[in-house]
Write a protein that holds these residues in place. Structure first.
Motif, PDB file in Angstrom:
ATOM      1  N   LEU A 173       2.303   1.668  -3.542  1.00 35.58           N
ATOM      2  CA  LEU A 173       1.215   2.035  -4.443  1.00 35.58           C
ATOM      3  C   LEU A 173       0.821   3.502  -4.238  1.00 35.58           C
ATOM      4  O   LEU A 173       0.595   4.231  -5.209  1.00 35.58           O
ATOM      5  CB  LEU A 173       0.026   1.109  -4.207  1.00 35.58           C
ATOM      6  N   GLN A 174       0.765   3.942  -3.003  1.00 36.13           N
ATOM      7  CA  GLN A 174       0.434   5.343  -2.713  1.00 36.13           C
ATOM      8  C   GLN A 174       1.479   6.282  -3.289  1.00 36.13           C
ATOM      9  O   GLN A 174       1.143   7.317  -3.870  1.00 36.13           O
ATOM     10  CB  GLN A 174       0.341   5.541  -1.207  1.00 36.13           C
ATOM     11  N   ARG A 175       2.766   5.937  -3.132  1.00 40.81           N
ATOM     12  CA  ARG A 175       3.849   6.765  -3.700  1.00 40.81           C
ATOM     13  C   ARG A 175       3.728   6.842  -5.212  1.00 40.81           C
ATOM     14  O   ARG A 175       3.915   7.895  -5.803  1.00 40.81           O
ATOM     15  CB  ARG A 175       5.210   6.213  -3.294  1.00 40.81           C
ATOM     16  N   TRP A 176       3.420   5.708  -5.854  1.00 40.18           N
ATOM     17  CA  TRP A 176       3.263   5.668  -7.313  1.00 40.18           C
ATOM     18  C   TRP A 176       2.106   6.555  -7.756  1.00 40.18           C
ATOM     19  O   TRP A 176       2.229   7.337  -8.698  1.00 40.18           O
ATOM     20  CB  TRP A 176       3.067   4.223  -7.764  1.00 40.18           C
ATOM     21  N   LYS A 177       0.983   6.452  -7.090  1.00 36.72           N
ATOM     22  CA  LYS A 177      -0.179   7.277  -7.449  1.00 36.72           C
ATOM     23  C   LYS A 177       0.142   8.764  -7.284  1.00 36.72           C
ATOM     24  O   LYS A 177      -0.246   9.591  -8.109  1.00 36.72           O
ATOM     25  CB  LYS A 177      -1.397   6.905  -6.603  1.00 36.72           C
ATOM     26  N   GLU A 178       0.848   9.094  -6.227  1.00 36.80           N
ATOM     27  CA  GLU A 178       1.217  10.498  -6.018  1.00 36.80           C
ATOM     28  C   GLU A 178       2.179  10.984  -7.103  1.00 36.80           C
ATOM     29  O   GLU A 178       2.069  12.100  -7.590  1.00 36.80           O
ATOM     30  CB  GLU A 178       1.838  10.683  -4.625  1.00 36.80           C
ATOM     31  N   ARG A 232       0.008  11.624 -10.106  1.00 39.45           N
ATOM     32  CA  ARG A 232      -0.777  12.853  -9.916  1.00 39.45           C
ATOM     33  C   ARG A 232       0.084  14.092 -10.125  1.00 39.45           C
ATOM     34  O   ARG A 232      -0.326  15.038 -10.795  1.00 39.45           O
ATOM     35  CB  ARG A 232      -1.388  12.889  -8.514  1.00 39.45           C
ATOM     36  N   SER A 248       0.828  -1.210   0.000  1.00 35.24           N
ATOM     37  CA  SER A 248       0.000   0.000   0.000  1.00 35.24           C
ATOM     38  C   SER A 248       0.865   1.263   0.000  1.00 35.24           C
ATOM     39  O   SER A 248       0.532   2.250  -0.651  1.00 35.24           O
ATOM     40  CB  SER A 248      -0.970   0.000   1.168  1.00 35.24           C
ATOM     41  N   LYS A 249       1.976   1.226   0.690  1.00 33.69           N
ATOM     42  CA  LYS A 249       2.880   2.382   0.732  1.00 33.69           C
ATOM     43  C   LYS A 249       3.488   2.656  -0.643  1.00 33.69           C
ATOM     44  O   LYS A 249       3.517   3.800  -1.114  1.00 33.69           O
ATOM     45  CB  LYS A 249       3.983   2.113   1.758  1.00 33.69           C
ATOM     46  N   PRO A 286      -4.275   1.562 -10.761  1.00 35.55           N
ATOM     47  CA  PRO A 286      -3.610   2.661 -10.049  1.00 35.55           C
ATOM     48  C   PRO A 286      -3.491   3.933 -10.901  1.00 35.55           C
ATOM     49  O   PRO A 286      -3.611   5.039 -10.378  1.00 35.55           O
ATOM     50  CB  PRO A 286      -2.231   2.086  -9.712  1.00 35.55           C
ATOM     51  N   ASP A 324      -7.005   5.603 -11.072  1.00 38.14           N
ATOM     52  CA  ASP A 324      -7.315   6.242  -9.792  1.00 38.14           C
ATOM     53  C   ASP A 324      -6.495   7.512  -9.564  1.00 38.14           C
ATOM     54  O   ASP A 324      -7.009   8.499  -9.030  1.00 38.14           O
ATOM     55  CB  ASP A 324      -7.073   5.278  -8.634  1.00 38.14           C
ATOM     56  N   ALA A 325      -5.240   7.500  -9.948  1.00 40.43           N
ATOM     57  CA  ALA A 325      -4.353   8.638  -9.698  1.00 40.43           C
ATOM     58  C   ALA A 325      -4.778   9.894 -10.458  1.00 40.43           C
ATOM     59  O   ALA A 325      -4.494  11.007 -10.020  1.00 40.43           O
ATOM     60  CB  ALA A 325      -2.917   8.275 -10.069  1.00 40.43           C
TER      61      ALA A 325
END
Length: 140
Positions: free
Chosen positions: A26-31, A34, A23-24, A77, A80-81
């Protein structure tokens, strides 16, 4: 009236994360996605809007080595991003084309856009993303 964002293209010079990533990670990738999309929006127009038009998404992944994993796992991902940056809701995406272009295979593009050309010239992992409001594909 603001100019249309579409077609909207950008690249991220990084290995995409899969839906199965931590999850960490994946969150960095989405950010990262973005932020790349936001920078591109700022480059293209002073004002833009997010409306309800149907859209198509193209994702090309150019790995520097054979890809571990499935190309379909990188789609969600990315979808969503881009919410609230390129489109208000990913439900507006009616068509997704995703393809990987591994280095050992031969392929070419006859008339790449400037942004796709930038991706093609990159030797590291790179993800090319294009969001388009051209609905010509509906007549396939």
């Amino acid at each position: 009236m603001a100019a249309s964002l579409f077609p909207f293209e950008f690249i991220v010079r990084e290995t995409p994360r899969s839906v199965q990533a931590s999850s960490k990670s994946l969150q960095r990738w989405k950010e990262r996605l973005r932020e790349a999309a936001k920078r591109r929006v700022e480059e293209l127009v002073e004002q833009s809007w997010l409306d309800q038009r149907p859209l198509a998404l193209t994702i090309y992944y150019f790995p520097s080595a054979p890809m571990d994993g499935d190309v379909d796992n990188i789609i969600k991902p990315i979808l969503d991003a881009l919410v609230a940056v390129v489109y208000p809701d990913d439900r507006l995406i009616e068509r997704v084309v995703a393809q990987k272009f591994e280095p050992a295979l031969e392929w070419s593009f006859s008339q790449p856009s400037e942004m796709l050309e930038a991706a093609l010239m990159t030797t590291d992992d790179v993800v090319y993303v294009r969001v388009d409001d051209d609905l010509a594909w509906r007549r396939i």
